[in-house]
Every structure is written in C-alpha cells, then in structure tokens.
Scaffold this active site. Sequence first.
Site, mmCIF file in Angstrom:
data_model
loop_
_atom_site.group_PDB
_atom_site.id
_atom_site.type_symbol
_atom_site.label_atom_id
_atom_site.label_comp_id
_atom_site.label_asym_id
_atom_site.label_seq_id
_atom_site.Cartn_x
_atom_site.Cartn_y
_atom_site.Cartn_z
ATOM 1 N N TYR A 53 0.847 -1.200 0.000
ATOM 2 C CA TYR A 53 0.000 0.000 0.000
ATOM 3 C C TYR A 53 0.877 1.241 0.000
ATOM 4 O O TYR A 53 1.842 1.324 0.753
ATOM 5 C CB TYR A 53 -0.927 0.021 1.222
ATOM 6 C CG TYR A 53 -2.282 -0.542 0.870
ATOM 7 C CD1 TYR A 53 -3.066 0.084 -0.091
ATOM 8 C CD2 TYR A 53 -2.764 -1.695 1.478
ATOM 9 C CE1 TYR A 53 -4.294 -0.434 -0.452
ATOM 10 C CE2 TYR A 53 -3.992 -2.212 1.126
ATOM 11 C CZ TYR A 53 -4.760 -1.580 0.154
ATOM 12 O OH TYR A 53 -5.971 -2.088 -0.203
ATOM 13 N N GLU A 55 -0.566 4.778 -0.525
ATOM 14 C CA GLU A 55 -1.367 5.983 -0.736
ATOM 15 C C GLU A 55 -0.494 7.226 -0.634
ATOM 16 O O GLU A 55 0.362 7.320 0.253
ATOM 17 C CB GLU A 55 -2.485 6.104 0.320
ATOM 18 C CG GLU A 55 -3.781 5.474 -0.123
ATOM 19 C CD GLU A 55 -3.968 4.108 0.479
ATOM 20 O OE1 GLU A 55 -2.945 3.415 0.713
ATOM 21 O OE2 GLU A 55 -5.127 3.738 0.730
ATOM 22 N N ASP A 199 -7.657 13.163 -25.280
ATOM 23 C CA ASP A 199 -7.574 11.752 -24.885
ATOM 24 C C ASP A 199 -6.921 11.028 -26.059
ATOM 25 O O ASP A 199 -7.562 10.803 -27.089
ATOM 26 C CB ASP A 199 -8.998 11.233 -24.614
ATOM 27 C CG ASP A 199 -9.049 9.733 -24.356
ATOM 28 O OD1 ASP A 199 -8.054 9.048 -24.632
ATOM 29 O OD2 ASP A 199 -10.106 9.257 -23.886
ATOM 30 N N THR A 225 -4.372 5.927 -22.178
ATOM 31 C CA THR A 225 -4.162 4.603 -21.616
ATOM 32 C C THR A 225 -2.755 4.173 -22.018
ATOM 33 O O THR A 225 -2.149 4.749 -22.921
ATOM 34 C CB THR A 225 -5.198 3.588 -22.141
ATOM 35 O OG1 THR A 225 -5.254 3.675 -23.557
ATOM 36 C CG2 THR A 225 -6.580 3.863 -21.571
ATOM 37 N N LYS A 228 -2.500 0.466 -25.433
ATOM 38 C CA LYS A 228 -2.798 0.263 -26.858
ATOM 39 C C LYS A 228 -1.535 0.421 -27.699
ATOM 40 O O LYS A 228 -0.668 -0.441 -27.625
ATOM 41 C CB LYS A 228 -3.920 1.219 -27.260
ATOM 42 C CG LYS A 228 -5.173 0.995 -26.381
ATOM 43 C CD LYS A 228 -6.293 1.948 -26.690
ATOM 44 C CE LYS A 228 -7.541 1.628 -25.902
ATOM 45 N NZ LYS A 228 -7.674 2.352 -24.639
ATOM 46 N N ARG A 234 -2.307 -2.698 -18.733
ATOM 47 C CA ARG A 234 -3.654 -2.121 -18.727
ATOM 48 C C ARG A 234 -3.700 -1.020 -17.676
ATOM 49 O O ARG A 234 -3.773 -1.300 -16.483
ATOM 50 C CB ARG A 234 -4.694 -3.197 -18.372
ATOM 51 C CG ARG A 234 -4.860 -4.264 -19.419
ATOM 52 C CD ARG A 234 -5.344 -3.677 -20.718
ATOM 53 N NE ARG A 234 -6.664 -3.093 -20.583
ATOM 54 C CZ ARG A 234 -7.786 -3.702 -20.912
ATOM 55 N NH1 ARG A 234 -7.763 -4.906 -21.423
ATOM 56 N NH2 ARG A 234 -8.955 -3.119 -20.740
#
Length: 425
Positions: A53, A55, A199, A225, A228, A234
């Site tokens: 973790y 954060e 985008d 993203t 691609k 991903r």
Amino acid sequence: MLYPNIRKQDPEIAGHLDQELKRQRDGLVMIPSENFASPSVLEAAGTVLTNKYAEGYPEKRYYTGNEFIDKIEQLAIDRAKKLFSAEHANVQPHSGSGANMECYAAVLKPGDTILGMDLAHGGHLTHGHPVNFSGQTYKFINYGVQKETERIDMDQVREIALKEKPKVLLSGATAYPRIIDFDAFASIAKEIGAYAMADISHIVGLCLSGDHPNPVPSHDIVMTTTTKTLRGPRSAIILSKIEDRINPDDKKNLAKKIDSQVFPGMQGGPLEHIIAAKAVAFEEALKPEFKEYQNQIARNAKQLAETLSENGLRLVSGGTDNHLILIDLTETGIGGKDGANALEESGIYTNFNMIPFDTRKPFNPSGIRLGTPALTSRRMKEKEMKTIGNWIATVLKDINNEELKAKTKQEVLDLTHSFPLYEEL
Ligand code: DSN
C-alpha cells in the site's frame, strides 16, 4: 514451465491461461485497442509490488515501507515526462475511464459544460454518453463528423464551441481513422477561454513517433491509456501543464489539482506493480526501435485499407491516416456482429462498431473496427497485410461458408507460425 505454482495449486485457472496464450498465438489480433505487452512489462506486472500500500505520492506517503516503491514510481514519472516532453505526469490512474473522470473533476464542477466527440461518430463512452458517469455528471455537448466526408470539420467544432462556451474542449476518439487537428482544437480552446484536453489513448504511439500530431505541447491536459499503441500494461496516465492557464489565481495549480483528484479524490492505493510495468514500457518507448515500430503500424494500416478497398469494401472516410480502419458493411447486407463473428471463426479478431450516422443498433451495428498495432508487434509487414486483407474481404462476402472459414483459419494458423509470439514464455 509457465505458471508452475498456479499449475500445481489451481490447474483449472492454469488450463484457461494456457488456452488464452494459445488463442493469442494462433489467431490474428486486429482489435485496434489491443496489443502484446513485452515479456518485461508482463514480468513487472506480476511482481511483489502488488503487496504494497502506498497511498500518496513519492516522498509523501501515508504508509511506511515505501523506500523502493518511491524509487519505482519516481522513475515512471521521470520517464513519462521525458517520453512526452511533459511538464507534469501522474502515473497512478488505474484505467482510461478513471483517468478521464479525474481530469474532468480537476477542472469542472458537476453540471459544467464540456464539448467532446459523439460516441456514435467515433468518440468514447466517457466523452459524455448518457449511460456513463460523464454524461450524467457534466453537461456534455457533442461534435461529430460531416456526413459527406466522415471527417471532423473544425469550422463546425469552432461554431459549437463559440455558441456553447464549454469549460473544456475535449478531443480524441476510439473509432476515428483520420488525423485529429490538435493545434486547431488548442486554438479554439484559447479563443473561448476553455481548457484544451486530449484523450490520445488510441494514437499515443503515433503521436510519439510523429505519424500523428502530438497535442502535448499545445494542450493543458493530455491523458492516455498505456495499453494500446504504447504497448504497456492495462492502465493510464495523465500529462499536464503545471500552471492553470484558465484560473491562474487558484491556490492549487493545474498539476496539483490533477494530483489531488487522482488521490485522494478518486483512488486509494496505487497499483505499484502496474506502475513498475508502465515504467518499463516507457523505457521501451524511449528506444529508437519504438519509432520504427509505430511507423510500421501506420504503413501496415494503409496497406490493409488499400487491400480492403480493392476488394470492394467501403471504408468510413475512404481509408486511414492512423492505426485503425472502420469497414462499413451496409452494402454487403450483413451486420457488424455477423461479420466479426465470421472473422472470429476464421481466427481473425476484430470488433463490431457503430459507424457515423448508423441506421443499425449498437449490438449489431453496420461497422467492423480493426487495426494493425498487435500484428505489427508480431513483425508483420505490408506483404502480410495484403494477404490478410484478402482473407477478411473473402470471408465478409460469404459469412455462412463453413468450408471457407475453416480453410481461412488454417491459413491464419500457418501464417502465425512464421511470426512467433512470446517465444520466451
Ligand atoms: N475499449 C477501448 C477501445 O476498444 O477502444 C476504449 O476504452
């Protein structure tokens, strides 16, 4: 041996994993948003970083034990900034949809107006569709393509922008085969005092190689993203300017606004194993071979479009400038789903897609969307695109011919054996 522990402990999942690898190896992946991440990216995504973790951001965490995590995330940030020549990079967004949500929330209040491309004309669900959070939270106005040219008309975008005065002018698409004039978008945004946001999830690699204009220098916010054309895991990233051009007197600058919408605004613990995989992908994209790879994606798409057209198939806008092609099946009398399913039975993976001004419904629309990033990762070139284009056209003209589909599937299999995938796995 692949997955030795899963194989021992959970043979059912191991069996499905084996079959999926075989499917990817034995078929032609032509869904333009899919690609093959490198073995190093896959390795990074499967590391012990999943246990941690973290954060917060490097050097500003809410947990202890982040000495090495910080180094990895900082490397991902530095590499992203270098790759895109960006002033600021946030590498924590889990996905493209989440990243868009974070970008909107950084600069808009619920109910504010934003102008983006209609999904039915090639946009994206998160660009304001009514069933999506975007359309339900903000007042989205859409532009589309012109009926005649099937291209975006920047005069029309400007006209709508001047009339509606959106706070964000959003460009980017998922099913638009032509060049997007990012400079024109940026200049309209400037004229109306809106944020310019792009985008570039689909075309990101082409923007880096120069095969497509790059919006990073002219835009306030650019998100993408990493899956691609970028060939990473991903996930997604957000790039931005540091200063808030529209609201320079705000206490937080634009970079800080974005960071605080990612965490704590929308996300908790970042996926540090995926951030490591992004760092590895960025390093790969910084190599000269990456540019040549993108150039080949574009050349392959051009050749594929030419072959499909020569076979009498109508392509939306008549061809392509990027990595993808949209076939309009109207004249063949079949639906996109029927066509895509027949291609799948032949070992060729595409997706059915709406075309602009479609008269059919989304579940079996008039279009098939296909592209070349994944095949180019397998090192296929124009020669293979000609062969594959001929196979696709032949199957689409005779979708119920079982013998033809079986024969094509065998030919696809023979071809894939000459372009091995994941030999090192
Ligand atoms: N689903 C992606 C695509 O296929 O284009 C976009 O989110």
